[in-house]
Design a protein around this motif. Structure first.
Motif, PDB file in Angstrom:
ATOM      1  N   LEU B  80       0.902  -1.242  -0.244  1.00 13.86           N
ATOM      2  CA  LEU B  80      -0.164  -0.223   0.355  1.00 13.86           C
ATOM      3  C   LEU B  80       0.807   1.333  -0.080  1.00 13.86           C
ATOM      4  CD1 LEU B  80      -2.853  -0.961   2.604  1.00 13.86           C
ATOM      5  CD2 LEU B  80      -3.352  -0.557   0.294  1.00 13.86           C
ATOM      6  N   LEU B  81       1.900   1.752   1.217  1.00 12.27           N
ATOM      7  CA  LEU B  81       2.886   1.875   0.717  1.00 12.27           C
ATOM      8  C   LEU B  81       3.914   2.547  -0.369  1.00 12.27           C
ATOM      9  CD1 LEU B  81       3.897   1.967   4.590  1.00 12.27           C
ATOM     10  CD2 LEU B  81       2.438   3.918   3.840  1.00 12.27           C
ATOM     11  N   TYR B  83       2.484   1.420  -3.105  1.00 15.06           N
ATOM     12  CA  TYR B  83       1.704   1.956  -4.110  1.00 15.06           C
ATOM     13  C   TYR B  83       0.929   3.242  -3.832  1.00 15.06           C
ATOM     14  CZ  TYR B  83      -3.251   1.920  -6.582  1.00 15.06           C
ATOM     15  OH  TYR B  83      -4.682   2.229  -7.868  1.00 15.06           O
ATOM     16  N   ALA B  84       1.314   3.764  -3.223  1.00 11.53           N
ATOM     17  CA  ALA B  84       1.175   5.621  -2.829  1.00 11.53           C
ATOM     18  C   ALA B  84       2.016   5.738  -3.021  1.00 11.53           C
ATOM     19  CB  ALA B  84       0.728   5.602  -1.050  1.00 11.53           C
ATOM     20  N   GLU B  85       3.613   5.969  -2.299  1.00 13.41           N
ATOM     21  CA  GLU B  85       4.541   6.210  -3.006  1.00 13.41           C
ATOM     22  C   GLU B  85       4.631   6.700  -4.979  1.00 13.41           C
ATOM     23  OE1 GLU B  85       6.476   8.481  -1.726  1.00 13.41           O
ATOM     24  OE2 GLU B  85       5.881   7.978   0.484  1.00 13.41           O
ATOM     25  N   TYR B  87       2.081   6.129  -6.774  1.00  9.64           N
ATOM     26  CA  TYR B  87       0.454   6.621  -8.021  1.00  9.64           C
ATOM     27  C   TYR B  87       0.835   7.599  -8.205  1.00  9.64           C
ATOM     28  CZ  TYR B  87      -4.392   6.353  -7.362  1.00  9.64           C
ATOM     29  OH  TYR B  87      -5.511   6.877  -7.586  1.00  9.64           O
TER      30      TYR B  87
END
Lengths: 499, 146
Positions: B80-81, B83-85, B87
């Motif tokens: 998830l981290l 993916y966020a970084e 994005y």
């Protein structure tokens, strides 16, 4: 009475516009689909889809009609996974599994699904009728509320919340406090002083409502789902050909009526929603059944109809304090309330007069939505049940993708993506420790309202705290707050002494 | 035990919150009887009392998760981290395709299916959101094509 009819006809004028009619249908359909997914309940569905509905550029009444449709549609769809899988979508659907799943095991899943569809329809419809009768009067009464009365109302809301929600009252209260504390982060609007920002520019304006909601109800749910997924396999029961009969309906008519009214009243109580309503209605019916009570839990239609009528009625009832007082009646209506604020609409007693298209349009759309739900649920239940067969390995990533789209497309700041992950982990830990998450979102939504009214009341009285108990309305609310905390304790004490 | 540990952490966090409420937040001048610090002070006291109660009378909760579950949850958080970084730099289509493929492989999908699923989600998802709903998503690497 006249006023109600005028309001309703105006409301139907709004709700029957082609766009809004389409949105009711889409909302109900999507809501049922989401509710049917195992482990995802109304509150998660509304949370995940809220930002997408917001950024579609709809007028506020249309967006609210869509979101409310998703809300009660998911309340409706929750019964499908409860009955066929024995997995409730959320706390409000737990009671449905008790008699619904045994019926499905007997090969009567079709009958169970259709009985519960009718019970949900009756509960939802009675709730919206009561809502259109009493809503405007409550709103008129609330117009006279001073800031001090609002403070009393908030105290009552949090008292009923901590008395009735969750296993451990202290944890419920602490959850509400966490929500209220999260709301204090950011620049204080009255003085311009930054509070708890730690010098991080991204949170100077406070935590965005969407970020908190998606974190606690999208990401935390995702982590929970992945954790559950490794634990074991679920068995899906076939629907079969059985269907509800006239005899069934006659047997459960009073059950449905009683449960709807009880559910509505519980729904109206601020902070208390469908989960309490379904538990109370199930218990009531069991007590009323007398000798028959042994059948409950083995697949009795009454044990299925009671919680379904109750939780759908509570979903409608929870809208009443939201529309008339600006205080949400449940976790999900807290999200709807936040959605209205995103549109710069302040929910409260003025809404029936100043924004009748929103208040009455929503009510009218709920009449249509309930009917539509009954119609699409009886023949299409097989289609919704197919949702249960979507493998988790594809479903879970999609939840994350939807959450990211929602947060990014509205706020547009990658920092918020990290925030939702942080809130998600925090929410998951709280869930593991048996905290209920709804009080957090209620606290967060009500935080500013609570503080502003307290400060306003004291600036009216120039710092004299006795203003808080200077009107009969507020004294009555404090008395009710004390009663609602003490009564359950007294009742359980008496039951213990009897036993 | 888990409850006690949580209550300890809550006391520390609550302690910091309380300190800030009583010692740091101050308005330079104010007209109203209640300043920006009063409300946080009230909340801080409620929160500390709740934490103390849980510390003294914890629920018997044990976080008994298998080690493999913990490991997967840890991988999930890292994905998830990531993916966020990624994005914005990679854009929605590429980052989503990567994230969905890896995620479904972790949950036991066959690799070929997972890649097909990931690419489909990225491309169809972008199509629906950008063209149909008019939402704003990052273009990233594929900016010249979109």
């Amino acid at each position: 009475m006249n006023e109600v009819l005028t309001g309703l006809s105006g409301g139907f004028g709004v709700a029957l516009m082609p766009l809004n009619l389409l949105l009711v249908l889409i909302g109900c359909f999507a809501g049922t689909l989401i509710g049917a997914l195992p482990g995802i309940g109304p509150i998660n569905g509304v949370a995940i889809l809220l930002p997408i509905a917001y950024s579609m550029g709809l007028p506020p009444e249309s967006a609210l009609i869509l979101l409310a449709g998703i809300y009660y549609g998911a309340e409706y769809g929750g019964r499908i996974s409860s009955i066929l899988l024995n997995v409730p979508g959320d706390a409000g659907a737990v009671m449905t599994t008790l008699d619904g799943n045994p019926m499905a095991k007997r090969g009567e899943a079709g009958r169970a699904l259709s009985i519960s569809a009718v019970a949900s329809f009756v509960g939802g419809t009675i709730a919206v009728i009561l809502m259109s009768l009493f809503g405007p009067f409550l709103a008129k009464f609330a117009l006279t509320f001073t800031p001090a009365d609002y403070v009393a109302l908030m105290v009552f809301a949090f008292a009923s919340l901590s008395s009735l929600v969750g296993k451990n009252q202290v944890k419920t209260l602490m959850g509400a406090a966490i929500g209220l504390m999260l709301a204090t982060v950011g620049i204080d609007a009255n003085t311009g002083v930054p509070r708890y920002t730690g010098g991080i520019p991204d949170i100077l304006a406070g935590f965005d409502f969407l970020v908190v909601v998606i974190g606690f109800f999208g990401m935390a749910e995702l982590i929970h789902l992945v954790e559950q997924q490794v634990s074991g396999k679920l068995k899906l029961l076939p629907i079969g050909k059985s269907f509800v009969t006239w005899k069934d309906l006659m047997q459960i008519r009073w059950t449905m009526l009683r449960s709807s009214i009880i559910g509505f009243i519980i729904g109206v109580l601020p902070g208390v929603g469908a989960s309490v309503a379904s538990a109370v209605t199930y218990g009531t019916e069991m007590r009323m059944a007398g000798e028959d009570r042994k059948k409950f839990g083995t697949g009795d239609p009454r044990g299925l109809a009671a919680p379904e009528a109750g939780n759908n009625a509570a979903a409608g009832g929870a809208m009443v304090p939201m529309l008339t007082l600006g205080i949400p009646g449940s976790g999900t209506t807290a999200i709807l309330l936040g959605a209205l604020m995103l549109f710069n609409v302040t929910p409260g007693p003025m809404m029936f007069e100043q924004r009748p298209e929103i208040a009455w349009g929503l009510i009218a759309s709920m009449y249509i939505g309930n009917l539509a739900l009954l119609v699409i649920n009886l023949p299409l239940v097989g289609l919704f049940a197919r949702m249960l067969t979507i493998p988790q390995k594809y479903l879970s990533p999609l939840i994350a993708v939807l959450a990211f789209i929602g947060v990014y497309s509205v706020v547009g700041n990658p920092f918020d993506l990290l925030l939702i992950i942080g809130f998600g982990i925090f929410g998951w830990i709280l869930r593991k420790l048996e905290f209920s998450l709804a009080p957090i979102i209620l606290g967060f939504v009500l935080g500013h309202l609570f503080e502003d009214n307290l400060r306003r009341a004291l600036s009216i009285s120039r710092g004299d705290w006795s203003i808080l108990i200077s009107s009969w309305e507020s004294i009555g609310l404090y008395v009710m707050a004390v009663l609602i905390v003490i009564l359950p304790v007294l009742v359980s004490y008496r039951n213990k002494r009897k036993a | 035990m888990a409850d006690r540990l949580f209550a300890l952490c809550a006391l520390i966090a609550g302690g910091i919150y309380t300190y800030v409420a009583f010692a740091v937040i101050k308005a330079p001048f104010q007209y109203d009887p209640l300043g920006p610090e009063t409300w946080p002070q009230v909340l801080a006291i409620v929160f500390l009392l709740c934490s103390l109660y849980i510390l003294v009378r914890p629920d018997p909760i044990r976080l008994a998760l298998a080690r493999s579950v913990w490991l997967r949850l840890l991988i999930l958080v890292f994905m998830l981290l990531g993916y966020a970084e990624l994005y914005e730099p990679l854009g929605f289509v590429v980052s989503t395709a990567l994230f969905c493929s890896l995620f479904s492989v972790m949950l036991g999908a066959n690799r070929l299916h997972a890649i097909a699923f990931g690419c489909a989600t990225g491309i169809i998802g972008y199509g629906i959101c950008d063209f149909l709903l008019g939402l704003n998503l990052p273009e990233g690497l594929l900016a010249p094509l979109l």
